[in-house]
Design a protein around this motif. Structure first.
Motif, short mmCIF file in Angstrom:
data_model
loop_
_atom_site.label_atom_id
_atom_site.label_comp_id
_atom_site.label_asym_id
_atom_site.label_seq_id
_atom_site.Cartn_x
_atom_site.Cartn_y
_atom_site.Cartn_z
N ARG A 192 0.84 -1.20 0.00
CA ARG A 192 0.00 0.00 0.00
C ARG A 192 0.87 1.26 0.00
N VAL A 193 0.41 2.27 -0.72
CA VAL A 193 1.06 3.57 -0.74
C VAL A 193 -0.02 4.65 -0.70
N VAL A 194 0.18 5.66 0.14
CA VAL A 194 -0.69 6.84 0.18
C VAL A 194 -0.06 7.93 -0.67
N VAL A 195 -0.80 8.40 -1.67
CA VAL A 195 -0.29 9.47 -2.52
C VAL A 195 -1.28 10.64 -2.51
N SER A 196 -0.77 11.80 -2.88
CA SER A 196 -1.65 12.97 -3.03
C SER A 196 -1.34 13.64 -4.36
N CYS A 197 -2.35 14.27 -4.92
CA CYS A 197 -2.18 14.94 -6.21
C CYS A 197 -3.20 16.07 -6.35
N ASP A 198 -2.98 16.91 -7.33
CA ASP A 198 -3.95 17.93 -7.69
C ASP A 198 -5.26 17.23 -8.10
N PRO A 199 -6.41 17.76 -7.68
CA PRO A 199 -7.67 17.12 -8.05
C PRO A 199 -7.83 16.90 -9.55
N ARG A 200 -7.20 17.74 -10.36
CA ARG A 200 -7.30 17.59 -11.81
C ARG A 200 -6.52 16.39 -12.33
N SER A 201 -5.63 15.83 -11.50
CA SER A 201 -4.80 14.70 -11.93
C SER A 201 -5.34 13.36 -11.45
N VAL A 202 -6.45 13.38 -10.70
CA VAL A 202 -6.95 12.15 -10.08
C VAL A 202 -7.24 11.07 -11.11
N ASP A 203 -7.95 11.41 -12.16
CA ASP A 203 -8.33 10.40 -13.15
C ASP A 203 -7.10 9.75 -13.77
N GLU A 204 -6.07 10.54 -14.04
CA GLU A 204 -4.87 10.00 -14.66
C GLU A 204 -4.11 9.10 -13.68
N VAL A 205 -4.08 9.47 -12.40
CA VAL A 205 -3.45 8.62 -11.39
C VAL A 205 -4.18 7.28 -11.30
N LEU A 206 -5.50 7.32 -11.28
CA LEU A 206 -6.27 6.08 -11.21
C LEU A 206 -6.09 5.23 -12.46
N ARG A 207 -5.93 5.87 -13.61
CA ARG A 207 -5.69 5.12 -14.84
C ARG A 207 -4.34 4.40 -14.80
N HIS A 208 -3.33 5.09 -14.30
CA HIS A 208 -2.02 4.46 -14.16
C HIS A 208 -2.12 3.24 -13.25
N ALA A 209 -2.81 3.39 -12.14
CA ALA A 209 -2.95 2.28 -11.20
C ALA A 209 -3.64 1.09 -11.86
N LYS A 210 -4.74 1.35 -12.54
CA LYS A 210 -5.48 0.28 -13.21
C LYS A 210 -4.63 -0.41 -14.26
N ARG A 211 -3.85 0.38 -14.99
CA ARG A 211 -3.01 -0.18 -16.06
C ARG A 211 -1.99 -1.18 -15.50
N HIS A 212 -1.59 -0.98 -14.24
CA HIS A 212 -0.59 -1.85 -13.62
C HIS A 212 -1.23 -2.86 -12.65
N GLY A 213 -2.54 -2.97 -12.69
CA GLY A 213 -3.23 -3.96 -11.88
C GLY A 213 -3.28 -3.63 -10.40
N VAL A 214 -3.24 -2.35 -10.06
CA VAL A 214 -3.24 -1.91 -8.67
C VAL A 214 -4.60 -1.33 -8.31
N HIS A 215 -5.22 -1.86 -7.27
CA HIS A 215 -6.49 -1.31 -6.79
C HIS A 215 -6.24 0.07 -6.21
N SER A 216 -7.03 1.05 -6.62
CA SER A 216 -6.82 2.42 -6.14
C SER A 216 -8.16 3.12 -5.99
N ARG A 217 -8.20 4.10 -5.12
CA ARG A 217 -9.40 4.92 -4.96
C ARG A 217 -9.03 6.18 -4.19
N ALA A 218 -9.73 7.27 -4.54
CA ALA A 218 -9.61 8.51 -3.79
C ALA A 218 -10.31 8.34 -2.45
N VAL A 219 -9.63 8.67 -1.36
CA VAL A 219 -10.20 8.45 -0.03
C VAL A 219 -10.42 9.73 0.76
N GLY A 220 -9.95 10.86 0.25
CA GLY A 220 -10.15 12.08 1.02
C GLY A 220 -9.38 13.24 0.44
N GLU A 221 -9.17 14.25 1.28
CA GLU A 221 -8.45 15.43 0.82
C GLU A 221 -7.61 16.03 1.94
#
Length: 288
Positions: A217-246
């Motif tokens: 597990r890794v906790v990351v943070s990003c600009d809200p505008r980058s969330v979709d791209e971060v989640l796409r990267h995770a999915k592409r590599h088979g990593v379960h991911s979700r936004a959990v807060g701010e």
């Protein structure tokens, strides 16, 4: 973590190698090679020999999959007092290559309103944890399981996110579990801490959810505008991911909401406890 290796020498050592790799990828470095320092009791005792053998086999398995050859190291045996051995402690030193110094995320949150994303799965595992050791005085249970292929996918996902300049922070979840990783990310160096508002929807008991030390597990943070791209990267590599807060201002506090409970702490009190721990212990040294 000697408690992991004491309770399960092979998986405990897998976890040590995996955590070293996560620490590197969280700053954008590709894990490349390993050195080690293997500390054990008297190997003429069958259970100590077993610990050593299983630990070395676990290290070899992880290093082969991560493509991190062991370039050297040392072994220290007979670490005992009055016939009682230390916890078996394989220390992993891992080096990585950082291709681009312009994209090095910090371990701590950097900006208010950034989105907090959790990479990896929370699990119902509390064995060998810091929580059991500190709160219950127990060294017991099965250490958290290690999925080496999942760890490799996580490594590649985080590196891809960093190379694309998507992350403002990245911090792996290890000792103390998710609650501690979020706290460390919020506190940073202590001068300008942030608040945290996180909601977890996992159908898990509260203790393993907040303080279990599930691997991968890794906790990351990003600009809200980058969330979709971060989640796409995770999915592409088979990593379960979700936004959990701010990330929020410090005066809004540190709060984690789960299905059955909430954890809320004043961030200034949290900083005082965190950064005052060693001075407090030292002030009390020698007192009866």
């Amino acid at each position: 973590n000697g408690r992991y290796v004491y309770l399960n020498p092979r998986s405990g050592t897998l976890a040590a190698v995996a955590e070293a790799a996560r620490n590197l990828v969280c700053v954008g470095a590709l894990p490349t090679a390993v050195t080690n320092n293997l500390n054990f009791g008297n190997p003429l005792k069958s259970h100590i020999y077993y610990q050593f053998r299983e630990s070395v086999l676990g290290m070899a398995e992880a290093c082969k999959l991560f493509e991190t050859p062991v370039t050297g190291g040392n072994v220290s045996f007979y670490n005992e007092t009055d016939g009682v051995a230390i916890y078996p402690t394989p220390v992993i030193g891992m080096v990585g290559v950082l291709e681009d110094v312009d994209h090095i995320p910090r371990h701590a949150f950097q900006n208010e309103d950034d989105t907090i994303i959790l990479l990896g799965d929370n699990t119902d595992e509390l064995g060998a944890s810091e929580y059991l050791y500190v709160m219950e005085g127990l060294v017991a249970g099965e250490p958290p399981s290690v999925n080496l292929l999942g760890e490799r996918g996580l490594q590649h996902a985080v590196l891809a996110m960093i190379q694309d300049g998507l992350l403002n922070s990245a911090h792996d979840v290890s000792e103390g579990g998710l609650a501690c990783a979020l706290a460390e990310s919020a506190l940073g160096a202590g001068e300008d801490p942030f608040g945290v508002q996180v909601t977890l929807h996992d159908a898990l008991p509260v203790l393993p959810l907040l303080f279990g030390e599930a691997q991968g597990r890794v906790v990351v943070s990003c600009d809200p505008r980058s969330v979709d791209e971060v989640l796409r990267h995770a999915k592409r590599h088979g990593v379960h991911s979700r936004a959990v807060g701010e990330v929020v201002p410090s005066d809004e506090g540190f709060r984690i909401d789960g299905r059955a409970t909430s954890l809320e702490v004043d961030i200034e009190n949290l900083a005082e406890l965190f950064f005052g721990a060693i001075p407090t212990l030292m002030d009390g040294a020698g007192r009866s």
